[in-house]
Design a protein around this motif. Structure first.
Motif, PDB file in Angstrom:
ATOM      1  N   VAL A 107     -17.526  11.462  64.398  1.00 46.86           N
ATOM      2  CA  VAL A 107     -16.726  10.906  63.305  1.00 46.86           C
ATOM      3  C   VAL A 107     -16.436  12.003  62.288  1.00 46.86           C
ATOM      4  O   VAL A 107     -17.348  12.679  61.824  1.00 46.86           O
ATOM      5  N   GLN A 108     -15.162  12.163  61.953  1.00 46.82           N
ATOM      6  CA  GLN A 108     -14.774  13.086  60.895  1.00 46.82           C
ATOM      7  C   GLN A 108     -14.361  12.260  59.686  1.00 46.82           C
ATOM      8  O   GLN A 108     -13.659  11.262  59.805  1.00 46.82           O
ATOM      9  N   LEU A 109     -14.799  12.696  58.514  1.00 44.67           N
ATOM     10  CA  LEU A 109     -14.544  11.971  57.282  1.00 44.67           C
ATOM     11  C   LEU A 109     -13.792  12.835  56.295  1.00 44.67           C
ATOM     12  O   LEU A 109     -14.119  14.015  56.130  1.00 44.67           O
ATOM     13  N   GLN A 110     -12.807  12.257  55.634  1.00 42.49           N
ATOM     14  CA  GLN A 110     -12.008  12.970  54.647  1.00 42.49           C
ATOM     15  C   GLN A 110     -11.965  12.147  53.376  1.00 42.49           C
ATOM     16  O   GLN A 110     -11.322  11.097  53.336  1.00 42.49           O
ATOM     17  N   ALA A 111     -12.637  12.637  52.338  1.00 42.17           N
ATOM     18  CA  ALA A 111     -12.641  11.962  51.045  1.00 42.17           C
ATOM     19  C   ALA A 111     -11.475  12.442  50.192  1.00 42.17           C
ATOM     20  O   ALA A 111     -11.109  13.629  50.246  1.00 42.17           O
ATOM     21  N   SER A 112     -10.915  11.537  49.406  1.00 42.03           N
ATOM     22  CA  SER A 112      -9.810  11.888  48.519  1.00 42.03           C
ATOM     23  C   SER A 112      -9.791  10.932  47.340  1.00 42.03           C
ATOM     24  O   SER A 112     -10.516   9.935  47.317  1.00 42.03           O
ATOM     25  N   GLY A 113      -8.923  11.231  46.372  1.00 38.61           N
ATOM     26  CA  GLY A 113      -8.745  10.338  45.239  1.00 38.61           C
ATOM     27  C   GLY A 113      -9.451  10.760  43.977  1.00 38.61           C
ATOM     28  O   GLY A 113      -9.290  10.109  42.937  1.00 38.61           O
ATOM     29  N   GLY A 114     -10.212  11.826  44.031  1.00 39.36           N
ATOM     30  CA  GLY A 114     -10.882  12.293  42.830  1.00 39.36           C
ATOM     31  C   GLY A 114      -9.906  12.853  41.818  1.00 39.36           C
ATOM     32  O   GLY A 114      -8.730  13.065  42.112  1.00 39.36           O
ATOM     33  N   SER A 123     -10.282   4.077  35.097  1.00 41.23           N
ATOM     34  CA  SER A 123     -10.539   3.696  36.490  1.00 41.23           C
ATOM     35  C   SER A 123     -10.006   4.744  37.449  1.00 41.23           C
ATOM     36  O   SER A 123      -9.077   5.493  37.135  1.00 41.23           O
ATOM     37  N   LEU A 124     -10.597   4.731  38.634  1.00 42.70           N
ATOM     38  CA  LEU A 124     -10.210   5.660  39.688  1.00 42.70           C
ATOM     39  C   LEU A 124     -10.582   5.019  41.015  1.00 42.70           C
ATOM     40  O   LEU A 124     -11.579   4.289  41.082  1.00 42.70           O
ATOM     41  N   ARG A 125      -9.809   5.274  42.061  1.00 39.00           N
ATOM     42  CA  ARG A 125     -10.173   4.765  43.379  1.00 39.00           C
ATOM     43  C   ARG A 125     -10.287   5.916  44.366  1.00 39.00           C
ATOM     44  O   ARG A 125      -9.319   6.661  44.574  1.00 39.00           O
ATOM     45  N   LEU A 126     -11.449   6.039  44.948  1.00 41.50           N
ATOM     46  CA  LEU A 126     -11.680   7.042  45.973  1.00 41.50           C
ATOM     47  C   LEU A 126     -11.454   6.426  47.346  1.00 41.50           C
ATOM     48  O   LEU A 126     -11.718   5.240  47.550  1.00 41.50           O
ATOM     49  N   ALA A 166     -15.412   3.923  33.733  1.00 47.71           N
ATOM     50  CA  ALA A 166     -16.040   5.209  34.030  1.00 47.71           C
ATOM     51  C   ALA A 166     -16.765   5.771  32.805  1.00 47.71           C
ATOM     52  O   ALA A 166     -16.323   5.585  31.659  1.00 47.71           O
ATOM     53  N   LYS A 167     -17.864   6.458  33.078  1.00 49.03           N
ATOM     54  CA  LYS A 167     -18.674   7.084  32.036  1.00 49.03           C
ATOM     55  C   LYS A 167     -18.769   8.589  32.307  1.00 49.03           C
ATOM     56  O   LYS A 167     -18.700   9.012  33.467  1.00 49.03           O
ATOM     57  N   PRO A 168     -18.965   9.385  31.269  1.00 53.98           N
ATOM     58  CA  PRO A 168     -19.118  10.834  31.489  1.00 53.98           C
ATOM     59  C   PRO A 168     -20.220  11.165  32.485  1.00 53.98           C
ATOM     60  O   PRO A 168     -20.102  12.145  33.233  1.00 53.98           O
ATOM     61  N   GLU A 169     -21.265  10.368  32.521  1.00 50.06           N
ATOM     62  CA  GLU A 169     -22.359  10.623  33.465  1.00 50.06           C
ATOM     63  C   GLU A 169     -21.984  10.336  34.916  1.00 50.06           C
ATOM     64  O   GLU A 169     -22.779  10.603  35.832  1.00 50.06           O
ATOM     65  N   ASP A 170     -20.804   9.781  35.143  1.00 51.46           N
ATOM     66  CA  ASP A 170     -20.314   9.593  36.512  1.00 51.46           C
ATOM     67  C   ASP A 170     -19.697  10.881  37.066  1.00 51.46           C
ATOM     68  O   ASP A 170     -19.339  10.937  38.249  1.00 51.46           O
ATOM     69  N   THR A 171     -19.544  11.889  36.220  1.00 56.40           N
ATOM     70  CA  THR A 171     -18.958  13.155  36.654  1.00 56.40           C
ATOM     71  C   THR A 171     -19.813  13.793  37.744  1.00 56.40           C
ATOM     72  O   THR A 171     -21.013  14.002  37.571  1.00 56.40           O
ATOM     73  N   THR A 229     -15.138  14.979  46.975  1.00 55.56           N
ATOM     74  CA  THR A 229     -13.998  14.979  46.056  1.00 55.56           C
ATOM     75  C   THR A 229     -14.547  14.922  44.638  1.00 55.56           C
ATOM     76  O   THR A 229     -15.467  14.164  44.331  1.00 55.56           O
ATOM     77  N   GLN A 230     -13.994  15.758  43.761  1.00 57.60           N
ATOM     78  CA  GLN A 230     -14.508  15.900  42.405  1.00 57.60           C
ATOM     79  C   GLN A 230     -13.997  14.778  41.510  1.00 57.60           C
ATOM     80  O   GLN A 230     -12.793  14.525  41.444  1.00 57.60           O
ATOM     81  N   VAL A 231     -14.918  14.151  40.792  1.00 56.51           N
ATOM     82  CA  VAL A 231     -14.571  13.171  39.764  1.00 56.51           C
ATOM     83  C   VAL A 231     -15.097  13.700  38.431  1.00 56.51           C
ATOM     84  O   VAL A 231     -16.280  14.023  38.307  1.00 56.51           O
TER      85      VAL A 231
END
Length: 126
Positions: A1-8, A16-19, A85-90, A120-122
């Protein structure tokens, strides 16, 4: 399985943000999936996980009520909706997969997952 994260990206506190995590090359629909995150200088921590049928989910206490994990097995894609979202979610957010025969299993331990995306960076600004 190959995984590709995006949306950061960059979001203000309270926003709000959706990954997304797109899977290929394997039986995504028979894999429990999870999100983890790693802030600079810290260990990779569990965020949320979902069983392969989508019926069971688990969350870290720090994100309960703000994050929602979901999956669409028809699209081989998993999502993480981040609200309030909170700064600590970074952190860098990683998606992970663990093939399983147990439809209801929701793993939460980092070493349990054998497949990982690239992250992916948030960044949450205060």
């Amino acid at each position: 399985v190959q995984l590709q994260a995006s949306g950061g990206g960059l979001v203000q506190a309270g926003g709000s943000l959706r990954l997304s995590c797109a899977a290929s090359g394997g039986a995504f629909s028979r894999a429990a999936m999870g999100w983890f995150r790693q802030a600079p200088g810290k260990e990779r921590d569990f965020v949320a996980a979902i069983s392969w049928n989508g019926g069971n989910t688990r969350y870290a206490d720090s994100v309960k009520g703000r994050f929602t994990i979901s999956r669409d097995n028809n699209k081989d894609t998993m999502y993480l909706q981040i609200d309030s979202a909170k700064p600590e979610d970074t952190a860098v957010y990683y998606c992970a997969a663990r093939p399983s025969l147990n439809v209801n299993w929701v793993p939460t331990i980092t070493d349990t997952f054998g497949y990982w995306g690239q992250g992916t960076q948030v960044t949450v600004s205060s």
